[in-house]
Design a protein around this motif. Structure first.
Motif, mmCIF file in Angstrom:
data_model
loop_
_atom_site.group_PDB
_atom_site.id
_atom_site.type_symbol
_atom_site.label_atom_id
_atom_site.label_comp_id
_atom_site.label_asym_id
_atom_site.label_seq_id
_atom_site.Cartn_x
_atom_site.Cartn_y
_atom_site.Cartn_z
ATOM 1 N N THR A 297 0.828 -1.208 0.000
ATOM 2 C CA THR A 297 0.000 0.000 0.000
ATOM 3 C C THR A 297 0.861 1.256 0.000
ATOM 4 N N TRP A 298 2.025 1.189 0.649
ATOM 5 C CA TRP A 298 2.952 2.321 0.597
ATOM 6 C C TRP A 298 3.464 2.509 -0.822
ATOM 7 N N ALA A 299 3.904 1.422 -1.427
ATOM 8 C CA ALA A 299 4.457 1.502 -2.784
ATOM 9 C C ALA A 299 3.440 2.046 -3.771
ATOM 10 N N GLY A 300 2.147 1.874 -3.463
ATOM 11 C CA GLY A 300 1.106 2.331 -4.371
ATOM 12 C C GLY A 300 0.651 3.756 -4.162
ATOM 13 N N LEU A 301 1.144 4.418 -3.136
ATOM 14 C CA LEU A 301 0.739 5.803 -2.899
ATOM 15 C C LEU A 301 1.247 6.706 -4.027
ATOM 16 N N PRO A 302 0.412 7.618 -4.523
ATOM 17 C CA PRO A 302 0.839 8.470 -5.645
ATOM 18 C C PRO A 302 2.139 9.219 -5.380
ATOM 19 N N ALA A 303 2.310 9.752 -4.180
ATOM 20 C CA ALA A 303 3.539 10.492 -3.873
ATOM 21 C C ALA A 303 4.754 9.577 -3.906
ATOM 22 N N VAL A 304 4.586 8.347 -3.451
ATOM 23 C CA VAL A 304 5.689 7.394 -3.455
ATOM 24 C C VAL A 304 6.038 7.006 -4.891
ATOM 25 N N LYS A 305 5.027 6.723 -5.684
ATOM 26 C CA LYS A 305 5.275 6.354 -7.081
ATOM 27 C C LYS A 305 5.944 7.493 -7.851
ATOM 28 N N ALA A 306 5.661 8.720 -7.446
ATOM 29 C CA ALA A 306 6.255 9.874 -8.124
ATOM 30 C C ALA A 306 7.631 10.225 -7.567
ATOM 31 N N GLY A 307 8.084 9.477 -6.560
ATOM 32 C CA GLY A 307 9.385 9.773 -5.961
ATOM 33 C C GLY A 307 9.375 11.022 -5.110
ATOM 34 N N GLN A 308 8.210 11.385 -4.605
ATOM 35 C CA GLN A 308 8.059 12.613 -3.831
ATOM 36 C C GLN A 308 7.945 12.300 -2.342
ATOM 37 N N ALA A 333 12.649 19.808 -2.175
ATOM 38 C CA ALA A 333 11.590 18.837 -2.472
ATOM 39 C C ALA A 333 10.313 19.528 -2.925
ATOM 40 N N VAL A 334 9.971 20.642 -2.284
ATOM 41 C CA VAL A 334 8.774 21.387 -2.653
ATOM 42 C C VAL A 334 8.929 21.998 -4.040
ATOM 43 N N GLU A 335 10.110 22.486 -4.336
ATOM 44 C CA GLU A 335 10.354 23.095 -5.649
ATOM 45 C C GLU A 335 10.162 22.105 -6.789
ATOM 46 N N LYS A 336 10.509 20.843 -6.538
ATOM 47 C CA LYS A 336 10.441 19.819 -7.588
ATOM 48 C C LYS A 336 9.106 19.077 -7.635
ATOM 49 N N ALA A 337 8.334 19.156 -6.544
ATOM 50 C CA ALA A 337 7.134 18.322 -6.423
ATOM 51 C C ALA A 337 6.036 18.766 -7.387
ATOM 52 N N LYS A 338 5.264 17.778 -7.846
ATOM 53 C CA LYS A 338 4.119 18.000 -8.724
ATOM 54 C C LYS A 338 2.857 17.519 -8.017
ATOM 55 N N LYS A 339 1.732 18.073 -8.415
ATOM 56 C CA LYS A 339 0.457 17.593 -7.900
ATOM 57 C C LYS A 339 0.178 16.195 -8.432
ATOM 58 N N VAL A 340 -0.002 15.252 -7.530
ATOM 59 C CA VAL A 340 -0.261 13.877 -7.963
ATOM 60 C C VAL A 340 -1.480 13.272 -7.264
#
Length: 341
Positions: A297-308, A333-340
């Motif tokens: 379930t962790w691996a499937g989190l959108p932020a985790v999949k996006a490397g965020q 991290a905030v500068e690089k992060a995208k809405k997922v």
């Protein structure tokens, strides 16, 4: 919930700030060479300091034989004050310095307790302590001083306690640690300290700008154990409360009775949509790679999949040097992060 964590929460309600007690590391003896004076007596001038309990802590002379919670000791070290002994997570199971030891050379301090509940009173007495320093997450509750022996320990030397949790923020906590260090002889105008302060102020503005440039980004404060995923309430920790002041938007979980965090089963780890996850970095907590390998379930989190996922220094070392680094890392991290989410 592991018993050690349950006991800690029952007494302090504290790990809400970060989710999981640092359990790793066995009690270990240090090398023979110790930092700090081996003699008492200080400079012969009366010393006093009003701590965050509101207590006027006094001594006949400036304390030299200082024993402190490891994170507090690490902050004092960055301001130029070396302690003689430490307690709290200092040495990991493989013999390396714990993250909470900061820049200290742990071979040059006496470790009188390395995990929660361990505090070797005989070792403490042998150091001829002139001052004990620790943090407070709850007022009048000394962090990592065992409840069953607290009165005996605090009766052996003057003690100073500084807020580290919801009663302070990062800049205020740094200022208080700096004030204590100065009272003990630190030069706050020293080039290293002045440079670190300038770096901290620049990093704070960088995070403020990053948050403003990435509106709508939702950040989750998490901590992983084998059984549960903890989502923390941002206003209950000095660091995340400050990050809110700088403009970050956090997930607001429904906390338990202690008020600090919500426990989620791993099946429900995705309860709160998030774009960036700050993950507890303390020894004894599960890190991103371990969670990816063991928690689907962790691996499937959108932020985790996006490397965020960014490491969170859950118990900050309250010096300009160390807090500048955590601000810089979060800003990047905030500068690089995208809405997922």
């Amino acid at each position: 919930m592991p018993q050690s964590r349950a006991n800690l929460l029952t007494r302090r309600g504290i790990l809400a700030a970060g989710g999981v007690l640092a359990l790793g590391g066995a009690l270990a003896a240090c090398g023979d060479k110790k930092e700090g004076s081996g003699k008492g007596g200080g400079d012969g001038k009366a010393w006093s300091f009003k701590d965050d309990r509101g207590t006027d802590v006094t001594a006949k002379s400036t304390p030299k034989n200082i024993v402190a919670f490891v994170g507090t000791a690490a902050a004092l070290y960055d301001f130029g004050i070396k302690v003689k002994g430490v307690f709290g997570p200092t040495r990991t199971a493989d013999g390396k310095a714990d993250v909470q030891a900061g820049s200290m050379d742990i071979s040059k301090v006496e470790i009188i307790g390395n995990v929660y509940g361990e505090f070797n009173i005989e070792k403490y007495a042998a150091l001829n302590p002139e001052l004990l320093v620790t943090n407070m997450w709850v007022k009048d509750d000394p962090w990592y001083v065992p409840a069953e022996s607290k009165d005996k320990i605090l009766g052996m030397a003057p003690s100073a306690m500084l807020f580290a949790g919801p009663d302070t923020t990062v800049p205020n906590a740094i200022a208080r640690h700096a004030a204590l260090a100065e009272s003990l002889g630190a030069d706050l105008k020293a080039p290293a300290v002045a440079s670190a302060k300038a770096r901290f102020e620049k990093a704070a503005e960088r995070l403020r700008s990053a948050a403003k440039a990435n509106p709508g980004l939702k950040v989750l404060i998490g901590s992983g154990s084998a059984e549960l995923f903890y989502v923390s309430v941002p206003k209950m920790s000095a660091d995340t409360k400050y990050f809110q002041e700088l403009g970050l938007t956090f997930v607001e979980p429904t906390p338990n009775a202690e008020g600090f965090f919500e426990e989620l089963s791993w099946e429900n780890a995705g309860k709160y949509p998030a774009d960036l996850i700050m993950l507890d970095n303390r020894t004894g907590t599960l890190q991103d790679a371990e969670l990816k390998a063991g928690k689907p379930t962790w691996a499937g989190l959108p932020a985790v999949k996006a490397g965020q996922v960014v490491s969170r220094v859950t118990e900050p070392i309250f010096s300009y040097d160390k807090c500048a680094q955590l601000l810089e890392d979060l800003a990047a991290a905030v500068e690089k992060a995208k809405k997922v989410s």
